[in-house]
Design a protein around this motif. Structure first.
Motif, PDB file in Angstrom:
ATOM      1  N   ILE A  95       0.706  -1.127  -0.061  1.00 27.23           N
ATOM      2  CA  ILE A  95      -0.072  -0.147   0.050  1.00 27.23           C
ATOM      3  C   ILE A  95       0.757   1.359   0.143  1.00 27.23           C
ATOM      4  O   ILE A  95       1.781   1.429   0.879  1.00 27.23           O
ATOM      5  CB  ILE A  95      -0.863   0.047   1.313  1.00 27.23           C
ATOM      6  N   CYS A  96       0.804   2.056  -0.930  1.00 27.01           N
ATOM      7  CA  CYS A  96       1.658   3.454  -1.041  1.00 27.01           C
ATOM      8  C   CYS A  96       0.739   4.587  -1.045  1.00 27.01           C
ATOM      9  O   CYS A  96      -0.135   4.591  -1.829  1.00 27.01           O
ATOM     10  CB  CYS A  96       2.447   3.269  -2.548  1.00 27.01           C
ATOM     11  N   SER A  97       1.109   5.434  -0.136  1.00 26.30           N
ATOM     12  CA  SER A  97       0.297   6.584   0.192  1.00 26.30           C
ATOM     13  C   SER A  97       0.838   7.896   0.067  1.00 26.30           C
ATOM     14  O   SER A  97       2.218   7.956   0.375  1.00 26.30           O
ATOM     15  CB  SER A  97      -0.461   6.415   1.445  1.00 26.30           C
ATOM     16  N   ASN A  98       0.327   8.975  -0.243  1.00 27.16           N
ATOM     17  CA  ASN A  98       0.761   9.986  -0.059  1.00 27.16           C
ATOM     18  C   ASN A  98       1.074  10.401   1.564  1.00 27.16           C
ATOM     19  O   ASN A  98       0.481   9.728   2.284  1.00 27.16           O
ATOM     20  CB  ASN A  98      -0.162  11.283  -0.597  1.00 27.16           C
ATOM     21  N   HIS A  99       1.691  11.346   1.976  1.00 27.92           N
ATOM     22  CA  HIS A  99       2.111  11.477   3.344  1.00 27.92           C
ATOM     23  C   HIS A  99       1.896  13.037   3.739  1.00 27.92           C
ATOM     24  O   HIS A  99       2.687  13.883   3.217  1.00 27.92           O
ATOM     25  CB  HIS A  99       3.812  11.157   3.461  1.00 27.92           C
ATOM     26  N   ILE A 100       0.880  13.256   4.476  1.00 26.75           N
ATOM     27  CA  ILE A 100       0.656  14.818   4.756  1.00 26.75           C
ATOM     28  C   ILE A 100       0.743  14.930   6.247  1.00 26.75           C
ATOM     29  O   ILE A 100       0.749  16.103   6.837  1.00 26.75           O
ATOM     30  CB  ILE A 100      -0.779  15.410   4.300  1.00 26.75           C
ATOM     31  N   SER A 101       0.876  13.994   6.881  1.00 25.36           N
ATOM     32  CA  SER A 101       0.837  14.304   8.455  1.00 25.36           C
ATOM     33  C   SER A 101       1.372  12.898   9.191  1.00 25.36           C
ATOM     34  O   SER A 101       1.492  11.900   8.779  1.00 25.36           O
ATOM     35  CB  SER A 101      -0.710  14.439   9.174  1.00 25.36           C
ATOM     36  N   ASN A 102       1.839  13.288  10.413  1.00 21.80           N
ATOM     37  CA  ASN A 102       2.318  11.957  11.456  1.00 21.80           C
ATOM     38  C   ASN A 102       1.230  11.128  11.713  1.00 21.80           C
ATOM     39  O   ASN A 102       1.389   9.942  12.060  1.00 21.80           O
ATOM     40  CB  ASN A 102       2.737  12.578  12.761  1.00 21.80           C
ATOM     41  N   TYR A 103      -0.066  11.520  11.452  1.00 26.53           N
ATOM     42  CA  TYR A 103      -1.163  10.404  11.742  1.00 26.53           C
ATOM     43  C   TYR A 103      -1.454   9.748  10.574  1.00 26.53           C
ATOM     44  O   TYR A 103      -2.281   8.916  10.552  1.00 26.53           O
ATOM     45  CB  TYR A 103      -2.451  11.426  12.071  1.00 26.53           C
ATOM     46  N   ASP A 104      -0.743   9.719   9.494  1.00 25.60           N
ATOM     47  CA  ASP A 104      -1.068   9.118   8.334  1.00 25.60           C
ATOM     48  C   ASP A 104      -0.768   7.464   8.655  1.00 25.60           C
ATOM     49  O   ASP A 104      -1.715   6.816   8.290  1.00 25.60           O
ATOM     50  CB  ASP A 104      -0.149   9.431   7.074  1.00 25.60           C
ATOM     51  N   PRO A 105       0.113   7.199   9.326  1.00 22.33           N
ATOM     52  CA  PRO A 105       0.459   5.482   9.339  1.00 22.33           C
ATOM     53  C   PRO A 105      -0.739   4.772  10.040  1.00 22.33           C
ATOM     54  O   PRO A 105      -1.441   4.046   9.869  1.00 22.33           O
ATOM     55  CB  PRO A 105       1.629   5.501  10.088  1.00 22.33           C
ATOM     56  N   PRO A 106      -1.138   5.714  11.561  1.00 20.98           N
ATOM     57  CA  PRO A 106      -2.140   4.924  12.044  1.00 20.98           C
ATOM     58  C   PRO A 106      -3.692   5.183  11.262  1.00 20.98           C
ATOM     59  O   PRO A 106      -4.412   4.279  11.299  1.00 20.98           O
ATOM     60  CB  PRO A 106      -2.247   5.766  13.309  1.00 20.98           C
ATOM     61  N   THR A 107      -3.609   6.009  10.484  1.00 21.34           N
ATOM     62  CA  THR A 107      -4.848   6.176   9.605  1.00 21.34           C
ATOM     63  C   THR A 107      -5.108   5.255   8.517  1.00 21.34           C
ATOM     64  O   THR A 107      -6.103   4.555   8.607  1.00 21.34           O
ATOM     65  CB  THR A 107      -5.059   7.783   8.968  1.00 21.34           C
ATOM     66  N   VAL A 108      -3.927   4.929   7.768  1.00 25.39           N
ATOM     67  CA  VAL A 108      -4.033   3.695   7.047  1.00 25.39           C
ATOM     68  C   VAL A 108      -4.037   2.647   7.815  1.00 25.39           C
ATOM     69  O   VAL A 108      -4.613   1.580   7.293  1.00 25.39           O
ATOM     70  CB  VAL A 108      -2.832   3.815   6.207  1.00 25.39           C
ATOM     71  N   GLY A 109      -3.325   2.575   8.687  1.00 25.54           N
ATOM     72  CA  GLY A 109      -3.576   0.914   9.579  1.00 25.54           C
ATOM     73  C   GLY A 109      -5.028   0.830   9.886  1.00 25.54           C
ATOM     74  O   GLY A 109      -5.375  -0.494   9.940  1.00 25.54           O
ATOM     75  N   ILE A 110      -5.720   1.842  10.582  1.00 32.11           N
ATOM     76  CA  ILE A 110      -6.984   1.625  10.947  1.00 32.11           C
ATOM     77  C   ILE A 110      -8.080   1.366   9.885  1.00 32.11           C
ATOM     78  O   ILE A 110      -9.356   0.724  10.368  1.00 32.11           O
ATOM     79  CB  ILE A 110      -7.655   2.375  12.046  1.00 32.11           C
ATOM     80  N   THR A 111      -7.885   1.915   8.764  1.00 31.85           N
ATOM     81  CA  THR A 111      -8.903   1.937   7.646  1.00 31.85           C
ATOM     82  C   THR A 111      -8.680   0.402   6.505  1.00 31.85           C
ATOM     83  O   THR A 111      -9.446   0.589   5.802  1.00 31.85           O
ATOM     84  CB  THR A 111      -8.932   3.092   6.792  1.00 31.85           C
ATOM     85  N   SER A 112      -7.383  -0.074   6.936  1.00 35.44           N
ATOM     86  CA  SER A 112      -7.037  -1.211   6.062  1.00 35.44           C
ATOM     87  C   SER A 112      -7.652  -2.359   6.642  1.00 35.44           C
ATOM     88  O   SER A 112      -7.511  -2.656   7.798  1.00 35.44           O
ATOM     89  CB  SER A 112      -5.697  -1.375   5.841  1.00 35.44           C
ATOM     90  N   PRO A 113      -8.349  -3.291   5.842  1.00 36.29           N
ATOM     91  CA  PRO A 113      -8.929  -4.385   6.656  1.00 36.29           C
ATOM     92  C   PRO A 113      -7.839  -5.328   7.035  1.00 36.29           C
ATOM     93  O   PRO A 113      -8.101  -6.394   7.723  1.00 36.29           O
ATOM     94  CB  PRO A 113      -9.717  -5.103   5.372  1.00 36.29           C
ATOM     95  N   ARG A 114      -6.566  -5.293   6.541  1.00 27.09           N
ATOM     96  CA  ARG A 114      -5.401  -6.118   6.880  1.00 27.09           C
ATOM     97  C   ARG A 114      -4.423  -5.599   7.807  1.00 27.09           C
ATOM     98  O   ARG A 114      -4.229  -4.322   7.662  1.00 27.09           O
ATOM     99  CB  ARG A 114      -4.838  -6.772   5.495  1.00 27.09           C
ATOM    100  N   THR A 115      -3.729  -6.417   8.302  1.00 21.81           N
ATOM    101  CA  THR A 115      -2.509  -5.995   9.084  1.00 21.81           C
ATOM    102  C   THR A 115      -1.557  -5.388   8.231  1.00 21.81           C
ATOM    103  O   THR A 115      -1.109  -6.168   7.224  1.00 21.81           O
ATOM    104  CB  THR A 115      -2.105  -7.098  10.049  1.00 21.81           C
ATOM    105  N   ILE A 116      -1.018  -4.186   8.514  1.00 22.72           N
ATOM    106  CA  ILE A 116       0.065  -3.560   7.754  1.00 22.72           C
ATOM    107  C   ILE A 116       1.563  -3.395   8.694  1.00 22.72           C
ATOM    108  O   ILE A 116       1.538  -3.205   9.604  1.00 22.72           O
ATOM    109  CB  ILE A 116      -0.376  -2.159   7.464  1.00 22.72           C
ATOM    110  N   HIS A 117       2.464  -3.799   7.776  1.00 21.35           N
ATOM    111  CA  HIS A 117       3.962  -3.514   8.304  1.00 21.35           C
ATOM    112  C   HIS A 117       4.297  -2.499   7.542  1.00 21.35           C
ATOM    113  O   HIS A 117       4.498  -2.393   6.949  1.00 21.35           O
ATOM    114  CB  HIS A 117       4.641  -4.801   8.234  1.00 21.35           C
ATOM    115  N   PHE A 118       4.731  -1.463   8.561  1.00 21.76           N
ATOM    116  CA  PHE A 118       5.310  -0.046   8.147  1.00 21.76           C
ATOM    117  C   PHE A 118       6.686  -0.100   8.238  1.00 21.76           C
ATOM    118  O   PHE A 118       7.330  -0.525   9.211  1.00 21.76           O
ATOM    119  CB  PHE A 118       4.552   0.932   8.683  1.00 21.76           C
ATOM    120  N   MET A 119       7.198   0.679   7.392  1.00 21.54           N
ATOM    121  CA  MET A 119       8.736   1.002   7.542  1.00 21.54           C
ATOM    122  C   MET A 119       8.510   2.403   8.137  1.00 21.54           C
ATOM    123  O   MET A 119       7.824   3.199   7.783  1.00 21.54           O
ATOM    124  CB  MET A 119       9.335   1.210   6.215  1.00 21.54           C
ATOM    125  N   ALA A 120       9.555   2.759   9.091  1.00 25.08           N
ATOM    126  CA  ALA A 120       9.572   3.949   9.794  1.00 25.08           C
ATOM    127  C   ALA A 120      10.957   4.520  10.088  1.00 25.08           C
ATOM    128  O   ALA A 120      11.783   3.564  10.165  1.00 25.08           O
ATOM    129  CB  ALA A 120       8.897   3.939  11.361  1.00 25.08           C
TER     130      ALA A 120
END
Length: 193
Positions: free
Chosen positions: A36-61
Motif C-alpha cells: 500500500i503506497c500512500s501520500n504523506h501529509i501528517s504524522n497521523y497517516d500511518p495509524p490512519t492507513v492502519g485502522i482503515t485497512s482491513p488487513r494488518t500492515i507492516h510499516f517502514m519507519a
C-alpha cells in the motif's frame, strides 16, 4: 504484538476526533502480498492507513523514531521496522521483501517525508524496488483533508496498479515509483473535486 489492541484503541480515538470516510477498501486483496503506497501529509497517516485497512500492515519507519523510548516501544510492537534515511538500507530492503514473500502487507509512504503543502512530491525508488522484486499487488492510497476536529478526512484505496506494459520495458525502480506516484496523484485529483 499490540497491533490488534492498538488498532482498536486508535480507531475509537480517531472516530471521536476526525470524520474519516473510507473509499475502495474492497480493492485491497484479502490475502497474498500487498504494497500500500500512500501520500504523506501528517504524522497521523500511518495509524490512519492502519485502522482503515482491513488487513494488518507492516510499516517502514525512520530509524530515529525507534531510538525514542515510548514511541520506539510502540513501533516495535505494531509491526513497524526501521529504515535508515538518505542511504540504501539493505537490511530494511531485505526485511520488506521477506514480509512480502510471506504474504504480508507492506505500508509505504514513497515521498519519504511529509508534504507541508499537501502537494505530492517525487517518490523515492524504494517503492519501485519492492514492486519489481516481489509478486505483490500494489495499491495506491490517497489521504485527503486535514487532521482537525470534526473536519472531513477521506482515505481512498485505488484499484491495483497494472505494471505489465511497463515491465516489458525493463524500467528502473525510480520509473516504477514514478508510476505509483502518478496513480496516487490521479486519486487525489479525482476525489478532491
Amino acid at each position: 504484538m499490540l497491533y490488534p489492541l492498538g488498532k482498536f484503541l486508535v480507531s475509537v480515538l480517531f472516530k471521536l476526533l476526525f470524520k474519516i470516510k473510507v473509499i475502495g477498501k474492497e480493492n485491497i486483496p484479502k490475502d497474498g502480498p500487498v504494497i500500500i503506497c500512500s501520500n504523506h501529509i501528517s504524522n497521523y497517516d500511518p495509524p490512519t492507513v492502519g485502522i482503515t485497512s482491513p488487513r494488518t500492515i507492516h510499516f517502514m519507519a525512520k530509524e530515529e523514531l525507534f531510538e525514542k523510548k515510548g514511541i520506539g516501544f510502540i513501533l516495535r510492537n505494531v509491526n513497524a521496522f526501521p529504515v535508515k534515511r538518505g542511504m540504501r538500507d539493505r537490511n530494511a530492503l531485505r526485511k520488506g521483501l521477506k514480509l512480502l514473500e510471506e504474504g504480508n502487507v507492506l505500508g509505504l509512504f514513497p515521498e519519504g517525508t511529509r508534504s507541508k503543502t499537501g502537494q505530492v512530491k517525487k517518490g523515492l525508488a524504494g517503492a519501485g524496488f519492492f514492486a519489481m522484486r516481489s509478486n505483490a499487488t500494489v495499491i495506491p492510497c490517497a489521504i485527503i483533508g486535514k487532521y482537525e476536529r470534526s473536519k472531513p478526512l477521506t482515505v481512498i484505496y485505488g484499484k491495483p496498479i497494472q505494471f505489465e506494459s511497463l515491465k516489458k520495458d525493463k524500467p528502473s525502480a525510480q520509473e516504477v515509483t514514478d508510476e505509483i506516484m502518478e496513480n496516487i496523484k490521479r486519486l487525489l485529483d479525482e476525489y478532491r473535486k
